[in-house]
Design an enzyme around this catalytic site. Sequence first.
Site, PDB file in Angstrom:
ATOM      1  N   ASP A 196      39.510  64.725  37.976  1.00 45.45           N
ATOM      2  CA  ASP A 196      38.870  63.394  38.387  1.00 45.45           C
ATOM      3  C   ASP A 196      40.802  62.918  38.200  1.00 45.45           C
ATOM      4  O   ASP A 196      41.222  62.606  37.228  1.00 45.45           O
ATOM      5  CB  ASP A 196      38.204  62.514  37.831  1.00 45.45           C
ATOM      6  CG  ASP A 196      37.831  61.653  38.699  1.00 45.45           C
ATOM      7  OD1 ASP A 196      38.875  61.008  39.875  1.00 45.45           O
ATOM      8  OD2 ASP A 196      36.896  59.675  38.293  1.00 45.45           O
ATOM      9  N   GLU A 222      39.186  65.390  41.747  1.00 49.30           N
ATOM     10  CA  GLU A 222      37.829  63.779  42.410  1.00 49.30           C
ATOM     11  C   GLU A 222      39.227  63.077  43.233  1.00 49.30           C
ATOM     12  O   GLU A 222      39.648  62.898  42.253  1.00 49.30           O
ATOM     13  CB  GLU A 222      37.051  63.939  41.500  1.00 49.30           C
ATOM     14  CG  GLU A 222      36.158  62.779  41.642  1.00 49.30           C
ATOM     15  CD  GLU A 222      34.802  61.889  40.723  1.00 49.30           C
ATOM     16  OE1 GLU A 222      34.897  62.965  40.052  1.00 49.30           O
ATOM     17  OE2 GLU A 222      34.994  60.743  40.475  1.00 49.30           O
ATOM     18  N   GLU A 249      32.832  57.380  45.622  1.00 50.12           N
ATOM     19  CA  GLU A 249      32.879  55.823  44.035  1.00 50.12           C
ATOM     20  C   GLU A 249      33.625  54.778  44.545  1.00 50.12           C
ATOM     21  O   GLU A 249      32.643  53.570  44.156  1.00 50.12           O
ATOM     22  CB  GLU A 249      33.026  56.623  43.021  1.00 50.12           C
ATOM     23  CG  GLU A 249      34.269  56.404  42.748  1.00 50.12           C
ATOM     24  CD  GLU A 249      34.956  56.710  41.550  1.00 50.12           C
ATOM     25  OE1 GLU A 249      35.549  55.694  40.703  1.00 50.12           O
ATOM     26  OE2 GLU A 249      35.673  58.158  40.691  1.00 50.12           O
ATOM     27  N   HIS A 299      28.352  58.593  41.525  1.00 54.34           N
ATOM     28  CA  HIS A 299      28.919  57.942  40.264  1.00 54.34           C
ATOM     29  C   HIS A 299      28.183  56.863  39.536  1.00 54.34           C
ATOM     30  O   HIS A 299      27.424  55.713  40.310  1.00 54.34           O
ATOM     31  CB  HIS A 299      30.135  57.738  40.834  1.00 54.34           C
ATOM     32  CG  HIS A 299      31.459  56.530  40.216  1.00 54.34           C
ATOM     33  ND1 HIS A 299      31.244  55.738  39.951  1.00 54.34           N
ATOM     34  CD2 HIS A 299      32.122  57.643  39.501  1.00 54.34           C
ATOM     35  CE1 HIS A 299      32.192  55.848  39.401  1.00 54.34           C
ATOM     36  NE2 HIS A 299      32.712  56.611  38.851  1.00 54.34           N
TER      37      HIS A 299
HETATM   38 MG   LIG Z   1      35.968  59.231  39.717  1.00 51.47          MG
END
Ligand SMILES: [Mg+2]
Length: 372
Positions: A196, A222, A249, A299
Amino acid sequence: MQITAIRFILCQHELATPIPLSVGVLTHRNFGLVEVETDAGLTGIGETSVNFPPWCIHERRATIEEGLGPMLIGQNPLEIGRLWNRMVDGTRGFTRMWGLGAIRQAISGIDIALWDIAGQHYGVPVHTLLGGSHRNQAECYAVGFSAAEPDKGATEIIAQGYRAVKIRIGFDDDVDVAKARATRAAIGPEVRLMIDANQAFKPPRALAMAKRLADLDLAWLEEPVINDDAAGYAALRQAVPSMRLAWGENACEPEEVDAFLEAGLVDVVMPDPCRCGGLTGAVEMCRIAHRYGVPFSPHHYGSDVGFAACLHLVASQPNFDIMLRDVAPVPLRDAIINEPIAIAGGKAAIADRPGLGVTLNRALVEKTCVAL
Ligand SMILES: [Mg+2]
């Protein structure tokens, strides 16, 4: 039945070790709870995401209690869709100059609490109301183990039964790549590895990093670039076509999700029920993804109230992949509810109790809540 009161409650846990993220350093874990009371004796609980920026806790209390609350007092809490539109339409004029995301996160907490009330009223779990049950457990990937030594942390997590782990990058590229390589080496080829970037990169740096990480067989990369940078995602796609990309998200408008998926920009959509308009907004995101044959991965970075809401989403929608489980040592996250969520072998059990199926640990809420 009528809504009689809506409250925002901030519970806070001071971190012994602050958590570095590419958008800033978390010194506290904030859990933004929402309570909706009715004249029928039913109270619903929900959660609104209040991680960043630090001052959002003040904005959120005001938006929920002074902005949205008065729109709903006296209304029937079972009319969730109508009330959702009432909140969205009633704040539409402020979204450009103030903040769509802030308002939508506030609506999220209330929406989840309304679903909780409806489930309690009808005596069924929320996932029944959202469409039914596709599964009774959810596979999770672990986040929040040691940022300094992710390889060691991931090894410990796998010993607990997790078969997927996620690490964060967006700090020092050489160090980040070395940590990613060490983590892959430690967990072996069978365990899924997600990375991420928390929107840290401009496209040229994102492309360079995606190329450097391309041989690690990532489950996904991500948010490599800022959430609404469609051109950046398209450039990444073209430069490193084998890299699976996860996104969502920080998205909350169906039009945006539809546009990203129609253009084929991402492989996994990540609705956050505490941000994207509650379960109402999250179901819509999942349905759009399903239309494009794209899986979703909820998320959630908050308390187990929001995690419980995610589990109902997971149960009710067909295109589930895997979901985030924060494993950082934050006892308040888990203990804030009276009904611990059972996680074994990296899988979270989805409860069948009415409503969200969780109640607040009042003594702990009183002990940890912060006056705003
Ligand atoms: Mg994230």
